[in-house]
Write a protein that holds these residues in place. Sequence first.
Motif, PDB file in Angstrom:
ATOM      1  N   UNK A 101       0.924  -1.425  -0.269  1.00  0.00           N
ATOM      2  CA  UNK A 101      -0.069   0.075   0.058  1.00  0.00           C
ATOM      3  C   UNK A 101       0.902   1.345  -0.066  1.00  0.00           C
ATOM      4  N   UNK A 102       1.867   1.247   0.784  1.00  0.00           N
ATOM      5  CA  UNK A 102       2.969   2.490   0.857  1.00  0.00           C
ATOM      6  C   UNK A 102       3.638   2.603  -0.423  1.00  0.00           C
ATOM      7  N   UNK A 103       4.018   1.638  -1.200  1.00  0.00           N
ATOM      8  CA  UNK A 103       4.583   1.562  -2.236  1.00  0.00           C
ATOM      9  C   UNK A 103       3.645   2.225  -3.469  1.00  0.00           C
ATOM     10  N   UNK A 104       2.683   1.605  -3.374  1.00  0.00           N
ATOM     11  CA  UNK A 104       1.482   2.244  -4.521  1.00  0.00           C
ATOM     12  C   UNK A 104       1.104   3.507  -4.526  1.00  0.00           C
ATOM     13  N   UNK A 105       1.431   4.121  -3.085  1.00  0.00           N
ATOM     14  CA  UNK A 105       1.405   5.695  -3.258  1.00  0.00           C
ATOM     15  C   UNK A 105       2.566   6.603  -3.507  1.00  0.00           C
ATOM     16  N   UNK A 106       3.555   6.018  -3.973  1.00  0.00           N
ATOM     17  CA  UNK A 106       4.804   6.721  -4.115  1.00  0.00           C
ATOM     18  C   UNK A 106       5.201   6.573  -5.669  1.00  0.00           C
ATOM     19  N   UNK A 107       5.060   7.715  -6.321  1.00  0.00           N
ATOM     20  CA  UNK A 107       5.117   7.892  -7.705  1.00  0.00           C
ATOM     21  C   UNK A 107       6.587   7.612  -8.173  1.00  0.00           C
ATOM     22  N   UNK A 108       7.609   7.555  -7.358  1.00  0.00           N
ATOM     23  CA  UNK A 108       8.945   7.690  -7.604  1.00  0.00           C
ATOM     24  C   UNK A 108       9.378   6.164  -7.549  1.00  0.00           C
ATOM     25  N   UNK A 109       8.499   5.196  -7.056  1.00  0.00           N
ATOM     26  CA  UNK A 109       9.023   3.993  -6.690  1.00  0.00           C
ATOM     27  C   UNK A 109       8.352   2.808  -7.683  1.00  0.00           C
ATOM     28  N   UNK A 110       9.217   2.174  -8.474  1.00  0.00           N
ATOM     29  CA  UNK A 110       8.568   1.080  -9.156  1.00  0.00           C
ATOM     30  C   UNK A 110       9.075  -0.220  -8.463  1.00  0.00           C
ATOM     31  N   UNK A 111       8.293  -1.113  -8.379  1.00  0.00           N
ATOM     32  CA  UNK A 111       9.059  -2.649  -7.988  1.00  0.00           C
ATOM     33  C   UNK A 111       8.754  -3.944  -8.870  1.00  0.00           C
ATOM     34  N   UNK A 112       9.945  -4.428  -8.897  1.00  0.00           N
ATOM     35  CA  UNK A 112       9.849  -5.798  -9.788  1.00  0.00           C
ATOM     36  C   UNK A 112      10.381  -6.753  -8.784  1.00  0.00           C
ATOM     37  N   UNK A 113      10.029  -8.074  -8.982  1.00  0.00           N
ATOM     38  CA  UNK A 113      10.471  -9.093  -8.294  1.00  0.00           C
ATOM     39  C   UNK A 113      11.265 -10.376  -8.977  1.00  0.00           C
TER      40      UNK A 113
END
Length: 200
Positions: free
Chosen positions: A122-134
Motif C-alpha cells: 500500500x505504501x509503495x503504491x502511493x509513491x510515484x517515484x518507486x517501481x517494484x519488480x520481483x
Amino acid sequence: MALRGRLAAVSGAWLVFEDEAGFSMTPPQSKTWSPRGRTPVVRVRGRSRRRVSIAALTCYKPGHRSRLIYRPRRDDGRRDGRKSFSWRDYRDLLLTAHQQLGGPVVLIWDNLNVHKAAGLREWAAARDWLTIYYLPPYAPGLNPVEGIWSLLRRGWLSNVAFHTPEHLIQRIRRGLRHIQYSSHLIDGCLAETGLTTRPA
C-alpha cells in the motif's frame, strides 16, 4: 532484466537491487598461509547466538557512481524480539535511498514474504517515484547484493575471532564502508550477474 534496465534509463531512475543477510559470532572460514605443520587455530566463543542482520541496496545509474546503502539490525537476544526486518524497516530504508539518490527508483528484490506485506504494498503504491519488480524464485545469481555479502565474508569477516556482538558489528561496518567508497567493487558485483550499467 534488459527491459527493466531500459525502463530505468528511460525514466532517469536508479536501478536498485535489495537483499538481506544475517551474520553471527562464528566467523566464516577461509584459506590462509601458515608455516608447514602449524595449522592456524582461531578460537571463538561458540555460546553466543547473537546475530546481526543487514539489509543492503546496490544502486546503479548510467553516468553516475554506483552506490551501496545499508542498514543493520541487531538481534537483542530476547525471545520476543524480532530478528529480521519488518516491512516498516524496508519502508524506512527505501525512503533513505530515495533521499540520498535524489531521483526515482526501480527496485528489484526477491519474493520474501515481508517484501509482499500488505502495508508495504500500500505504501509503495502511493509513491510515484518507486517501481517494484520481483526476481524469479531461487535466483540469487541475478542479485548483485549477493556479491557484496561474498566480499564481506571472504574479506573483513573471515577467520576473525569476534569477542562481542559490538566487535562483529564494527567489522561489518568497516567492510561495508570500504565497499561503499569502492564503486568498482559494486560494479563488479553487477557484472557477475551478467548485467551492465551501460545504456542499450
